[in-house]
Motif scaffolding. Sequence first.
Motif, PDB file in Angstrom:
ATOM      1  N   VAL A 109       0.861  -1.182   0.000  1.00 40.16           N
ATOM      2  CA  VAL A 109       0.000   0.000   0.000  1.00 40.16           C
ATOM      3  C   VAL A 109       0.898   1.233   0.000  1.00 40.16           C
ATOM      4  O   VAL A 109       1.734   1.400   0.910  1.00 40.16           O
ATOM      5  N   ALA A 110       0.736   2.078  -1.020  1.00 39.54           N
ATOM      6  CA  ALA A 110       1.471   3.341  -1.091  1.00 39.54           C
ATOM      7  C   ALA A 110       0.573   4.443  -0.546  1.00 39.54           C
ATOM      8  O   ALA A 110      -0.594   4.552  -0.934  1.00 39.54           O
ATOM      9  N   VAL A 111       1.116   5.268   0.339  1.00 40.97           N
ATOM     10  CA  VAL A 111       0.346   6.323   0.991  1.00 40.97           C
ATOM     11  C   VAL A 111       0.957   7.676   0.647  1.00 40.97           C
ATOM     12  O   VAL A 111       2.119   7.945   0.978  1.00 40.97           O
ATOM     13  N   ASP A 112       0.167   8.510  -0.029  1.00 40.03           N
ATOM     14  CA  ASP A 112       0.581   9.891  -0.284  1.00 40.03           C
ATOM     15  C   ASP A 112       0.165  10.722   0.925  1.00 40.03           C
ATOM     16  O   ASP A 112      -1.024  10.926   1.178  1.00 40.03           O
ATOM     17  N   THR A 113       1.136  11.200   1.682  1.00 42.23           N
ATOM     18  CA  THR A 113       0.849  11.885   2.932  1.00 42.23           C
ATOM     19  C   THR A 113       0.563  13.365   2.702  1.00 42.23           C
ATOM     20  O   THR A 113       0.919  13.922   1.661  1.00 42.23           O
ATOM     21  N   PRO A 114      -0.087  14.024   3.669  1.00 38.79           N
ATOM     22  CA  PRO A 114      -0.349  15.464   3.534  1.00 38.79           C
ATOM     23  C   PRO A 114       0.924  16.286   3.361  1.00 38.79           C
ATOM     24  O   PRO A 114       0.903  17.373   2.783  1.00 38.79           O
ATOM     25  N   GLY A 115       2.070  15.775   3.836  1.00 41.90           N
ATOM     26  CA  GLY A 115       3.327  16.490   3.708  1.00 41.90           C
ATOM     27  C   GLY A 115       4.034  16.300   2.389  1.00 41.90           C
ATOM     28  O   GLY A 115       5.137  16.825   2.189  1.00 41.90           O
ATOM     29  N   GLY A 116       3.415  15.535   1.475  1.00 42.24           N
ATOM     30  CA  GLY A 116       4.005  15.348   0.159  1.00 42.24           C
ATOM     31  C   GLY A 116       4.895  14.132   0.035  1.00 42.24           C
ATOM     32  O   GLY A 116       5.463  13.879  -1.042  1.00 42.24           O
ATOM     33  N   GLU A 117       5.044  13.375   1.092  1.00 39.96           N
ATOM     34  CA  GLU A 117       5.840  12.149   1.022  1.00 39.96           C
ATOM     35  C   GLU A 117       4.991  10.989   0.531  1.00 39.96           C
ATOM     36  O   GLU A 117       3.766  11.027   0.590  1.00 39.96           O
ATOM     37  N   THR A 118       5.659   9.944   0.072  1.00 39.41           N
ATOM     38  CA  THR A 118       4.988   8.686  -0.240  1.00 39.41           C
ATOM     39  C   THR A 118       5.593   7.600   0.628  1.00 39.41           C
ATOM     40  O   THR A 118       6.804   7.357   0.586  1.00 39.41           O
ATOM     41  N   LEU A 119       4.747   6.993   1.434  1.00 40.48           N
ATOM     42  CA  LEU A 119       5.167   5.889   2.288  1.00 40.48           C
ATOM     43  C   LEU A 119       4.676   4.583   1.681  1.00 40.48           C
ATOM     44  O   LEU A 119       3.596   4.533   1.083  1.00 40.48           O
ATOM     45  N   VAL A 120       5.441   3.537   1.840  1.00 37.78           N
ATOM     46  CA  VAL A 120       5.022   2.221   1.373  1.00 37.78           C
ATOM     47  C   VAL A 120       4.897   1.293   2.578  1.00 37.78           C
ATOM     48  O   VAL A 120       5.847   1.123   3.351  1.00 37.78           O
ATOM     49  N   LEU A 121       3.703   0.753   2.744  1.00 36.93           N
ATOM     50  CA  LEU A 121       3.425  -0.203   3.817  1.00 36.93           C
ATOM     51  C   LEU A 121       3.260  -1.574   3.190  1.00 36.93           C
ATOM     52  O   LEU A 121       2.562  -1.714   2.179  1.00 36.93           O
ATOM     53  N   THR A 122       3.866  -2.569   3.755  1.00 37.96           N
ATOM     54  CA  THR A 122       3.698  -3.928   3.253  1.00 37.96           C
ATOM     55  C   THR A 122       2.984  -4.774   4.296  1.00 37.96           C
ATOM     56  O   THR A 122       3.103  -4.534   5.501  1.00 37.96           O
ATOM     57  N   ALA A 123       2.244  -5.764   3.815  1.00 38.86           N
ATOM     58  CA  ALA A 123       1.414  -6.596   4.691  1.00 38.86           C
ATOM     59  C   ALA A 123       1.868  -8.053   4.622  1.00 38.86           C
ATOM     60  O   ALA A 123       1.879  -8.654   3.545  1.00 38.86           O
ATOM     61  N   ARG A 124       2.232  -8.599   5.768  1.00 33.29           N
ATOM     62  CA  ARG A 124       2.621 -10.008   5.795  1.00 33.29           C
ATOM     63  C   ARG A 124       1.426 -10.911   5.537  1.00 33.29           C
ATOM     64  O   ARG A 124       1.563 -11.961   4.881  1.00 33.29           O
ATOM     65  N   HIS A 125       0.258 -10.524   6.066  1.00 32.23           N
ATOM     66  CA  HIS A 125      -0.887 -11.423   6.000  1.00 32.23           C
ATOM     67  C   HIS A 125      -2.076 -10.869   5.223  1.00 32.23           C
ATOM     68  O   HIS A 125      -2.733 -11.626   4.500  1.00 32.23           O
ATOM     69  N   ALA A 126      -2.406  -9.591   5.382  1.00 40.13           N
ATOM     70  CA  ALA A 126      -3.637  -9.105   4.750  1.00 40.13           C
ATOM     71  C   ALA A 126      -3.612  -7.596   4.549  1.00 40.13           C
ATOM     72  O   ALA A 126      -3.098  -6.846   5.388  1.00 40.13           O
ATOM     73  N   VAL A 127      -4.190  -7.182   3.428  1.00 40.18           N
ATOM     74  CA  VAL A 127      -4.592  -5.794   3.211  1.00 40.18           C
ATOM     75  C   VAL A 127      -6.117  -5.791   3.194  1.00 40.18           C
ATOM     76  O   VAL A 127      -6.736  -6.631   2.521  1.00 40.18           O
ATOM     77  N   VAL A 128      -6.727  -4.872   3.935  1.00 39.47           N
ATOM     78  CA  VAL A 128      -8.187  -4.809   4.026  1.00 39.47           C
ATOM     79  C   VAL A 128      -8.664  -3.482   3.443  1.00 39.47           C
ATOM     80  O   VAL A 128      -8.243  -2.411   3.888  1.00 39.47           O
ATOM     81  N   VAL A 129      -9.534  -3.566   2.448  1.00 43.55           N
ATOM     82  CA  VAL A 129     -10.160  -2.373   1.870  1.00 43.55           C
ATOM     83  C   VAL A 129     -11.437  -2.090   2.657  1.00 43.55           C
ATOM     84  O   VAL A 129     -12.374  -2.892   2.656  1.00 43.55           O
ATOM     85  N   ALA A 130     -11.456  -0.945   3.326  1.00 40.54           N
ATOM     86  CA  ALA A 130     -12.633  -0.528   4.098  1.00 40.54           C
ATOM     87  C   ALA A 130     -12.908   0.940   3.778  1.00 40.54           C
ATOM     88  O   ALA A 130     -13.050   1.779   4.673  1.00 40.54           O
ATOM     89  N   THR A 131     -12.982   1.232   2.492  1.00 40.76           N
ATOM     90  CA  THR A 131     -13.068   2.617   2.017  1.00 40.76           C
ATOM     91  C   THR A 131     -14.497   3.122   1.849  1.00 40.76           C
ATOM     92  O   THR A 131     -14.709   4.291   1.515  1.00 40.76           O
ATOM     93  N   GLY A 132     -15.490   2.252   2.056  1.00 38.89           N
ATOM     94  CA  GLY A 132     -16.880   2.693   2.037  1.00 38.89           C
ATOM     95  C   GLY A 132     -17.407   3.029   0.656  1.00 38.89           C
ATOM     96  O   GLY A 132     -16.923   2.535  -0.367  1.00 38.89           O
ATOM     97  N   SER A 133     -18.401   3.906   0.629  1.00 38.96           N
ATOM     98  CA  SER A 133     -19.041   4.297  -0.624  1.00 38.96           C
ATOM     99  C   SER A 133     -19.260   5.806  -0.623  1.00 38.96           C
ATOM    100  O   SER A 133     -19.117   6.471   0.396  1.00 38.96           O
ATOM    101  N   ARG A 134     -19.608   6.322  -1.773  1.00 40.17           N
ATOM    102  CA  ARG A 134     -19.886   7.749  -1.941  1.00 40.17           C
ATOM    103  C   ARG A 134     -21.214   7.913  -2.648  1.00 40.17           C
ATOM    104  O   ARG A 134     -21.731   6.981  -3.276  1.00 40.17           O
ATOM    105  N   ALA A 135     -21.760   9.121  -2.558  1.00 39.92           N
ATOM    106  CA  ALA A 135     -23.007   9.402  -3.264  1.00 39.92           C
ATOM    107  C   ALA A 135     -22.788   9.308  -4.766  1.00 39.92           C
ATOM    108  O   ALA A 135     -21.777   9.774  -5.295  1.00 39.92           O
ATOM    109  N   LYS A 136     -23.733   8.704  -5.443  1.00 37.11           N
ATOM    110  CA  LYS A 136     -23.672   8.544  -6.895  1.00 37.11           C
ATOM    111  C   LYS A 136     -24.613   9.559  -7.538  1.00 37.11           C
ATOM    112  O   LYS A 136     -25.823   9.528  -7.314  1.00 37.11           O
ATOM    113  N   LEU A 137     -24.053  10.460  -8.319  1.00 39.93           N
ATOM    114  CA  LEU A 137     -24.854  11.495  -8.965  1.00 39.93           C
ATOM    115  C   LEU A 137     -25.098  11.144 -10.428  1.00 39.93           C
ATOM    116  O   LEU A 137     -24.200  10.633 -11.100  1.00 39.93           O
ATOM    117  N   PRO A 138     -26.286  11.428 -10.940  1.00 39.12           N
ATOM    118  CA  PRO A 138     -26.568  11.153 -12.344  1.00 39.12           C
ATOM    119  C   PRO A 138     -25.861  12.157 -13.252  1.00 39.12           C
ATOM    120  O   PRO A 138     -25.533  13.276 -12.828  1.00 39.12           O
TER     121      PRO A 138
END
Length: 479
Positions: A123-152
Amino acid sequence: MSETPYDVVVIGAGPVGENVADRARAAGLSVAVVESELVGGECSYWACMPSKALLRPVSALAAARAVAGSREAVTGPLDAEHVLHRRDSFTSHWKDDGQVEWVESIGADLVRGRGRLDGPRRVAVDTPGGETLVLTARHAVVVATGSRAKLPGLPGLDRARPWTSREATSAQAVPERLAVVGGGVVAVEMACAWQALGSAVTMLVRGEGLLERMEPFVGELVAEGLADAGVEIRTGVSVTGVRRPAPDSTVTLELAGVGESEADEVLFATGRAPRTDDLGLETVGLTPGSWLTTDDSCRVTDVADGWLYACGDANGRALLTHQGKYQARIAGAAIAARAQGRPVPEDDRWGAYAATADTAAVTQVVFSEPEAASAGLTLAEAEHRGYRARAVDTDLGSVAGAALVADGYRGRARMVVDLDREVLLGVTFVGHGVGELLHAATIAVAGEVPVGRLWHAVPAYPTMSEVWLRLLEAYRDGG
């Protein structure tokens, strides 16, 4: 770029991501939680909490007005300023300090920034300070990003500054006129809330009724309640265009074949889309912007090696906060078991590793006035799935407890019975305060309690729960 390893990386710090992190930490796994907005997510700041804070005064006032004696004590409408101030307190004034403290208290690392998949287990993270951090997962990455309003994609909509659910739950002023486009849960709840706060509300509904995914009588009774309160409901109406010449001007809605409608603000409550379009799905062979298909342990089925999970709205199974939190608990248990080399059964229907409620016992409350509440399947859903089913209805207003709650109480209850097994497939209530009846129904449906055994769950008199006795009598008597 340096890489920081964790056992589990969670993208999204709403209630779903928090629950996954909590379960993984409880099992002794190291966890990073990535969040680009406020820790606590949509539910805390723009959905469940603020919307229900807006709606509770509506319900309380309706309850007082429904009973002789208290009715005469009500001398005016809601105080909008105080309602909005109370709403703001439930969102912590859109500050997440308390939620951040909770994440830190469980021993998880919070990483602020935009997280994207960057290949398997990365997982690459673009931080508010302009850096990019890379996180690696030994066992799992979980997507819990939810949903957004869908406009026509309507002409002029991008320049009209429409409300979505976010603006509808966080607005600081009451519009004189509010148009609500849609007939689902968000549309109904926000029409109810803003009308009570003083807006002249018009609902523009493309279909023929409200809440069409619930039992048909639900939308009918909720529409009656909204109309009695002063909401104008126009069904069979399609919006074809939107005009707003200036930021402070009125909004004109073009309606197919029936002219135009004007408002000071317009809320589009026309569905949800997964927040997966800017998530790097293409780096692991998935389609950006898609719902993520999972098995019952919430593991994404289209990614090799079983390291990617999706919980909550992102997987499209049941777009409700409580269902997402339930999935998160399941996923956290499964991730921990697999990390520790313990078996996770493929068929774990009654155990800890399979989210079965998402298909059999989904619960929902619509906090309108009257309320609507359901657990499990509607009759139409049961028949579509091939069950030999029967619907049993009763008038909720005939129950002594309901008659005491409100003079002239109006409401209805239905249970859907699997005739082959004689267990409940679904239960629906509509009426004032029915949300508090729901968990008994949930237990009956999820636990597959035999109808014969339900006779021995004796409801206290005189409470609204006596509706269960009325439903069982109607089933016995063939009603």
